[in-house]
Design a protein around this motif. Structure first.
Motif, mmCIF file in Angstrom:
data_model
loop_
_atom_site.group_PDB
_atom_site.id
_atom_site.type_symbol
_atom_site.label_atom_id
_atom_site.label_comp_id
_atom_site.label_asym_id
_atom_site.label_seq_id
_atom_site.Cartn_x
_atom_site.Cartn_y
_atom_site.Cartn_z
ATOM 1 N N GLY A 188 -32.212 -22.983 -106.261
ATOM 2 C CA GLY A 188 -32.753 -21.626 -106.130
ATOM 3 C C GLY A 188 -31.673 -20.568 -106.164
ATOM 4 O O GLY A 188 -31.932 -19.400 -105.871
ATOM 5 N N LEU A 189 -30.456 -20.971 -106.510
ATOM 6 C CA LEU A 189 -29.352 -19.999 -106.559
ATOM 7 C C LEU A 189 -29.134 -19.501 -107.990
ATOM 8 O O LEU A 189 -29.417 -20.225 -108.943
ATOM 9 N N PRO A 190 -28.631 -18.246 -108.107
ATOM 10 C CA PRO A 190 -28.380 -17.750 -109.470
ATOM 11 C C PRO A 190 -27.282 -18.548 -110.170
ATOM 12 O O PRO A 190 -26.307 -18.959 -109.531
ATOM 13 N N ARG A 191 -27.501 -18.783 -111.455
ATOM 14 C CA ARG A 191 -26.520 -19.560 -112.218
ATOM 15 C C ARG A 191 -26.133 -18.762 -113.461
ATOM 16 O O ARG A 191 -27.006 -18.362 -114.235
ATOM 17 N N ALA B 28 -21.546 -20.816 -111.907
ATOM 18 C CA ALA B 28 -22.649 -21.780 -112.105
ATOM 19 C C ALA B 28 -23.211 -22.275 -110.782
ATOM 20 O O ALA B 28 -24.270 -22.888 -110.755
ATOM 21 N N GLY B 29 -22.523 -22.013 -109.680
ATOM 22 C CA GLY B 29 -22.985 -22.482 -108.373
ATOM 23 C C GLY B 29 -22.706 -23.968 -108.211
ATOM 24 O O GLY B 29 -22.361 -24.655 -109.169
ATOM 25 N N SER B 30 -22.853 -24.445 -106.996
ATOM 26 C CA SER B 30 -22.646 -25.881 -106.782
ATOM 27 C C SER B 30 -23.506 -26.343 -105.612
ATOM 28 O O SER B 30 -23.891 -25.553 -104.754
ATOM 29 N N ASN B 31 -23.827 -27.607 -105.628
ATOM 30 C CA ASN B 31 -24.586 -28.202 -104.534
ATOM 31 C C ASN B 31 -24.121 -29.644 -104.400
ATOM 32 O O ASN B 31 -24.538 -30.503 -105.166
ATOM 33 N N PRO B 32 -23.217 -29.896 -103.440
ATOM 34 C CA PRO B 32 -22.647 -31.254 -103.335
ATOM 35 C C PRO B 32 -23.686 -32.310 -102.989
ATOM 36 O O PRO B 32 -23.464 -33.490 -103.202
ATOM 37 N N PHE B 33 -24.844 -31.875 -102.436
ATOM 38 C CA PHE B 33 -25.857 -32.858 -102.035
ATOM 39 C C PHE B 33 -26.863 -33.160 -103.154
ATOM 40 O O PHE B 33 -27.647 -34.077 -103.040
ATOM 41 N N ALA B 34 -26.834 -32.338 -104.193
ATOM 42 C CA ALA B 34 -27.799 -32.552 -105.283
ATOM 43 C C ALA B 34 -27.358 -33.739 -106.124
ATOM 44 O O ALA B 34 -26.166 -33.898 -106.392
#
Lengths: 504, 150
Positions: A188-191, B28-34
């Motif tokens: 749900g975060l902007p990319r 691009a953001g990140s999500n280590p748990f994804a």
């Protein structure tokens, strides 16, 4: 087949509103097709904003009618001007223009029209009988299969619809990259929005489509004006002997049937556009003829071969779209966008969730073909006059409608800036032979590809061995790799693409 | 077209590298748990651009070397380049004006000006071609779509 749904679809298709919507689409398509330089994809991209306030059925039928109309209309300029309205009618000009010069312009136009309509109706019937069983099978597919099929389609399109496979893949890579802009579905975060809230919903499809296809094409056309302003039109006269006769019509029927078969086959394969279909059909007709020397000098069979295949490609290209949700060419990709704007997911789910709409569209397609016949037959003299419209008059008007399309969507100046940026990108891609078809298809299918890829990774917990239990997915992955290697080897060996024609 | 292949391939590869080194790590953001991180698909796309752009550039360079061609040419067609660029500049300027004036009012000037630049001199043609499309837009936006003057 659900006959109550078929009955409801037929009754919806044959209403006054449908006649106006579909007839308007065919008429607009005919006019656009007649004007050299305005292609089918340009027309569809500009027309999408016009459909916002139509019902989904009329909107989609309007766009399909537009698509069919351009294919038939482009033959008029090919025959009378020797300047095909679209690349796919170039084969029509080979025999159409000499026939018109010989004093038979009306006969040539009537042969082209009848071949177009027959090819179109037969291919629509094939679409109806193939797409529904295809969609039923596709409903059994999971995310593994869909991700693998989408990857295969992209590689196939990249290899077949433009310059070298590497340029095609580079364009596809850019399309995928830009297709990921916006909110990430999982977090749900902007990319890749760079802080612009306007990009939270992703790059606006209308800006990408109109910019890459229509506006860039107008820039290309205005550049061509510097070098080529001349046009030689053949006049249509009231000559009573200049019309199609029954023996002539009977003699072209086998050619039309062959052309329909070729067009349907080519259209059903992703990446091969109507240009490939019409030239392939033309070539096969010349080879099958007892008198091959007569082709290129005004043989009506040449017109029939090209036009029937050109028009058969359009419904056939919807087989992978309705069956799998995969667009095989730019027009189909734009239709996905139009469906999305109306809140409909195209593909096998359409058959399950909204069968009435699917059947209505099929009925609308048949109606569009009949309207095309009537319009083409009775409006021949009027459409012939449109060939006299000079391109320098068309360019500013189309540019105005491109900008108006963005404004109607409410994007404002930001949308217009994105539009001109994509127009520049489209211009450079056309100039340097990077496949804008692959770019656009990749851009449009990226959300679907990413969703299926994500579901596959989550379901398999990252274990690739699960693919061994999914033979269809494994088959398409192997096909993707084989196609990639084969197309790369071919690019290196010959330096030429397999089919260097835009699949629009 | 080895020269254009070389430069276009280089541009594509450079864009891909820029995406990998700056855009994706920062935006691009990140999500280590994804299980599938948000940067995965953009990164794959960027790698495709780097690899394919490099191949196109190398292929162009090899042909240039074989044919003893330089990467740059002196005989650039400047009038041709100018002719190719002015429509972009014209539309760019039009977009700037449209941030102050609505398209429905500015449309006739936009079309008429371009017609003049493209060589049209018949006043009735300029008038008709400028007014009719804008009147259609007005009809469409105000009466059919009811979105008002755009």
């Amino acid at each position: 087949m659900d006959f109550s749904a078929v009955g409801a679809a037929a009754s919806e298709a044959f209403t006054l509103a449908s006649f106006i919507g579909i007839g308007g689409g065919v008429l607009l398509g005919y006019i656009v097709g007649v004007i050299p330089g305005l292609s089918r994809s340009v027309a569809i991209s500009i027309a999408i904003p016009l459909t916002f306030y139509m019902s989904p059925f009329i909107a989609i039928s309007f766009l399909i009618g537009l698509s069919k109309g351009t294919a038939a209309g482009s033959a008029v300029s090919a025959i009378l001007l020797n300047a095909p309205g679209e690349a796919s009618s170039a084969a029509t000009a080979l025999d159409g223009y000499p026939m018109a010069k010989k004093g038979k312009p009306k006969t040539a136009l009537q042969v082209g029209l009848l071949a177009s309509v027959i090819g179109d109706i037969l291919a629509t019937i094939i679409l109806i009988f193939v797409a529904i069983p295809f969609a039923r099978v596709a409903l059994l597919f999971g995310p593994y299969e869909m991700a693998a099929i989408l990857a295969f389609a992209l590689v196939f399109i990249a290899g077949l619809s433009g310059g070298s496979i590497f340029k095609g893949l580079a364009a596809g890579g850019l399309g995928i990259f830009l297709g990921t802009v916006g909110l990430d579905n999982q977090t749900g975060l902007p990319r890749l929005t760079f802080g612009y809230t306007e990009l939270m919903d992703g790059m606006p499809l209308i800006a990408v489509a109109i910019g890459t296809l229509a506006l860039s094409e107008m820039f290309v056309q205005s550049e061509k004006l510097r070098y080529d302003r001349a046009g030689m039109s053949v006049e249509l006269k009231n000559d009573r002997s200049d019309h199609i006769t029954w023996p002539l019509f009977r003699s072209i029927i086998p050619t039309v049937l062959r052309g329909t078969g070729v067009g349907t086959f080519v259209g059903a394969l992703p990446g091969l556009g109507p240009s490939v279909g019409s030239f392939m059909s033309y070539g096969m007709t010349v080879k099958a003829s007892k008198d091959p020397e007569s082709f290129g000098k005004g043989n009506p069979k040449g017109i029939a071969a090209s036009e029937s295949a050109d028009n058969a490609v359009i419904p056939a290209a919807l087989i992978p779209l309705f069956g799998l949700g995969i667009p095989g060419n730019v027009s189909a990709a734009l239709l996905i966008g139009a469906f999305a704007i109306h809140g409909i997911t195209v593909g096998p789910l359409l058959l399950r969730d909204n069968p009435e709409l699917l059947y209505s569209i099929f009925a609308g397609m048949i109606l569009a073909s009949l309207i095309m016949l009537a319009l083409g037959w009775f409006g021949l003299m009027i459409f012939a006059q449109i060939t006299k419209v000079p391109p320098h008059v068309v360019i500013p008007i189309v540019i105005f409608f491109c900008l108006a399309g963005m404004m109607l969507q409410g994007y404002g100046t930001f949308g217009l800036v994105i539009l001109i940026a994509f127009a520049a990108l489209g211009y450079l891609m056309k100039k340097y032979d990077y496949s804008f078809v692959t770019f656009l298809v990749a851009f449009i299918i990226t959300p679907m590809l990413e969703l299926n890829l994500r579901q596959s990774i989550i379901l398999s917990r990252g274990n690739w061995e699960i693919l061994l239990n999914r033979p269809i997915a494994l088959f398409f992955i192997v096909c993707t790799l084989v196609a990639l290697v084969a197309l790369a080897v071919r690019t290196f060996k010959t330096g030429k693409p397999v089919a260097n024609a835009p699949a629009d | 077209m080895p020269r254009s292949d070389f430069w276009s391939g280089l541009a594509v590869a450079a864009f891909g590298a820029l995406a990998l080194l700056w855009m994706i790590p920062n935006y691009a953001g990140s999500n280590p748990f994804a299980q599938m991180p948000p940067e995965l698909v953009p990164s794959i796309a960027a790698w495709i651009m780097v690899v394919c752009g490099t191949i196109v550039a190398i292929k162009g360079a090899v042909i240039m070397i074989r044919n003893r061609m330089g990467p740059l040419t002196r005989d650039l067609n400047w009038p041709g380049i100018g002719w190719a660029l002015w429509p972009f500049a014209y539309v760019g300027a039009a977009i700037w004006v449209m941030s102050f004036v609505k398209l429905t009012w500015f449309g006739p000037v936009l079309i008429g000006g371009m017609l003049l630049l493209l060589g049209e001199r018949r006043w009735w043609m300029i008038l008709g071609c400028s007014v009719v499309p804008v009147a259609l837009l007005y009809l469409l936006s105000v009466y059919l779509m009811r979105v008002g003057v755009v």
